[in-house]
Design an enzyme around this catalytic site. Structure first.
Site, mmCIF file in Angstrom:
data_model
loop_
_atom_site.group_PDB
_atom_site.id
_atom_site.type_symbol
_atom_site.label_atom_id
_atom_site.label_comp_id
_atom_site.label_asym_id
_atom_site.label_seq_id
_atom_site.Cartn_x
_atom_site.Cartn_y
_atom_site.Cartn_z
ATOM 1 N N LYS A 111 -2.133 -1.481 -3.852
ATOM 2 C CA LYS A 111 -3.011 -0.313 -3.797
ATOM 3 C C LYS A 111 -2.200 0.965 -3.903
ATOM 4 C CE LYS A 111 -6.114 1.841 -0.553
ATOM 5 N NZ LYS A 111 -6.588 1.860 0.807
ATOM 6 N N LYS A 138 0.862 -1.187 0.000
ATOM 7 C CA LYS A 138 0.000 0.000 0.000
ATOM 8 C C LYS A 138 0.896 1.233 0.000
ATOM 9 C CE LYS A 138 -3.592 2.425 2.529
ATOM 10 N NZ LYS A 138 -4.592 2.356 3.604
HETATM 11 C C1 PBG Z 1 -6.964 3.728 5.552
HETATM 12 C C2 PBG Z 1 -7.456 3.422 4.196
HETATM 13 C C3 PBG Z 1 -7.356 4.298 3.117
HETATM 14 C C4 PBG Z 1 -7.985 3.683 2.049
HETATM 15 C C5 PBG Z 1 -8.451 2.435 2.476
HETATM 16 N N1 PBG Z 1 -8.107 2.281 3.826
HETATM 17 C C6 PBG Z 1 -6.806 5.666 3.040
HETATM 18 C C7 PBG Z 1 -5.529 5.962 3.658
HETATM 19 O O1 PBG Z 1 -4.650 5.117 3.811
HETATM 20 O O2 PBG Z 1 -5.370 7.129 4.033
HETATM 21 C C8 PBG Z 1 -8.105 4.312 0.697
HETATM 22 C C9 PBG Z 1 -9.150 3.793 -0.214
HETATM 23 C C10 PBG Z 1 -9.455 4.678 -1.360
HETATM 24 O O3 PBG Z 1 -8.841 5.738 -1.575
HETATM 25 O O4 PBG Z 1 -10.370 4.310 -2.105
HETATM 26 N N2 PBG Z 1 -6.638 2.702 6.376
#
Ligand code: PBG
Length: 329
Positions: free
Chosen positions: A252, A194
């Site tokens: 992601k 991520k």
């Molecule tokens: C946070 C989380 C995020 C997303 C999913 N879980 C955002 C972040 O890490 O700030 C993003 C999902 C998206 O942008 O569609 N745990």
């Protein structure tokens, strides 16, 4: 000429036969945003056509998803500010919004795979995925809290927990915690690679979960989410999560990270998912609203490319549009 590749493109029938990647309803995961209240269906301003639902309307939404053939759900909650603290205590409330939403969904659509987001940010007064101390996100204490959160979701009925926090060692800790609590059948879909991405902006609007602007609180998530410049490091994260017991791994965002999806698919021994994130959805929606892109074509091309890159599963806010499109085409 001995080779004429265009022969396989000359009409729709032959293009269909030569097509290497095909999307199917079961490829998709539907992200869901739950809020408190009754009869609430509130559009997320930076995600046109996507909504937060109170549990009564979320029930109708999951029934509709089931009826069109969606098989997997990924649940997030928007928590009131007054319930947030640095430790994310509300995340463990057995009657919290997340736990009530899990119970409602499993009662309503018991055959769908329900995955739940495990990270502190929606519950954190600091807007971080872990606990903040002296300007740092402290890893091991955060992992302890996340493992408890996973147990709480399992107790409420989650089929899979989906840790999106990027702390070190959390998959092993969660696996041990779940097994010790008797939840050996509850799976883990790890957000393994991520990235610290600007493309999460609209999601943070949806959940009001951005890091807060306070002294001694990091303004971004770069000490735990990955540097977009790195690929080798993603392989390290995927391999660690496999060793630690992940049942699925995730990359992601998706579109800007197709190389990472491919590399992950090549080394993974479990399904690889990709998250087509909020900013990727917002970009297509905004361009389409301006008449600059054809929304349906942009959606189909993007999701096909993500699958072609190696994603076995795709979380996307286009979930209903793509499944309905696939029925008609
Ligand atoms: C946070 C989380 C995020 C997303 C999913 N879980 C955002 C972040 O890490 O700030 C993003 C999902 C998206 O942008 O569609 N745990």
């Amino acid at each position: 000429m001995l080779q004429r590749p265009r022969r396989l493109r000359q009409n729709a029938a032959i293009r269909g036969i030569a097509q290497e990647t095909r999307l199917h309803a079961s490829d998709f995961i539907a992200p869901l945003f739950a809020v408190e209240g009754k009869k609430v269906k509130s559009e997320i301003s930076s995600m046109p056509g996507y909504y937060r639902y109170s549990l009564d309307l979320l029930k109708e939404e999951v029934l509709e998803l089931q009826s069109i053939g969606c098989t997997a759900l990924l649940l997030f909650v928007k928590v009131a500010d007054e319930l947030k603290d640095n430790d994310g205590t509300e995340a463990l409330n057995p009657d919290g919004l997340m736990q009530r939403a899990i119970r409602m969904i499993k009662e309503t659509v018991p055959n769908l795979l329900l995955m739940t987001d495990v990270a502190l940010d929606p519950f954190s007064s600091m807007g971080h995925d872990g606990i903040v101390e002296d300007g740092k996100i402290i890893n091991d204490e955060s992992v302890g809290a996340l493992a408890e959160m996973a147990i709480s979701h399992a107790q409420a009925g989650a089929d899979f927990v989906a840790p999106s926090d990027m702390m070190d060692g959390r998959i092993e800790a969660m696996r041990i915690a779940l097994d010790t609590a008797g939840f050996e059948d509850v799976g883990i879909m790890s957000y393994s690679a991520k990235y610290a991405s600007c493309f999460y902006g609209p999601f943070r609007d949806a959940l009001d979960s951005a890091p807060v602007d306070m002294i001694n609180v990091p303004k971004d998530k770069k000490t735990y989410q990955m540097n977009p410049a790195n690929a080798m490091e993603a392989q390290r994260e995927v391999l660690l999560d496999l060793q630690e017991g992940a049942d699925m791994v995730m990359v992601k965002p998706a579109m800007a990270y197709l190389d990472i999806i491919r590399q992950s698919k090549d080394i993974s021994t479990v399904p690889v998912s990709a998250y087509h994130v909020s900013g990727e959805y917002a970009m297509i929606k905004a361009a389409a609203a301006n008449g600059w892109l054809n929304e349906t074509e942009a959606m189909v091309e993007s999701l096909t490319a993500i699958k072609r890159a190696g994603a076995d599963l795709i979380a996307t806010y286009f979930v209903k549009d793509i499944i309905n499109y696939l029925k008609e085409n």
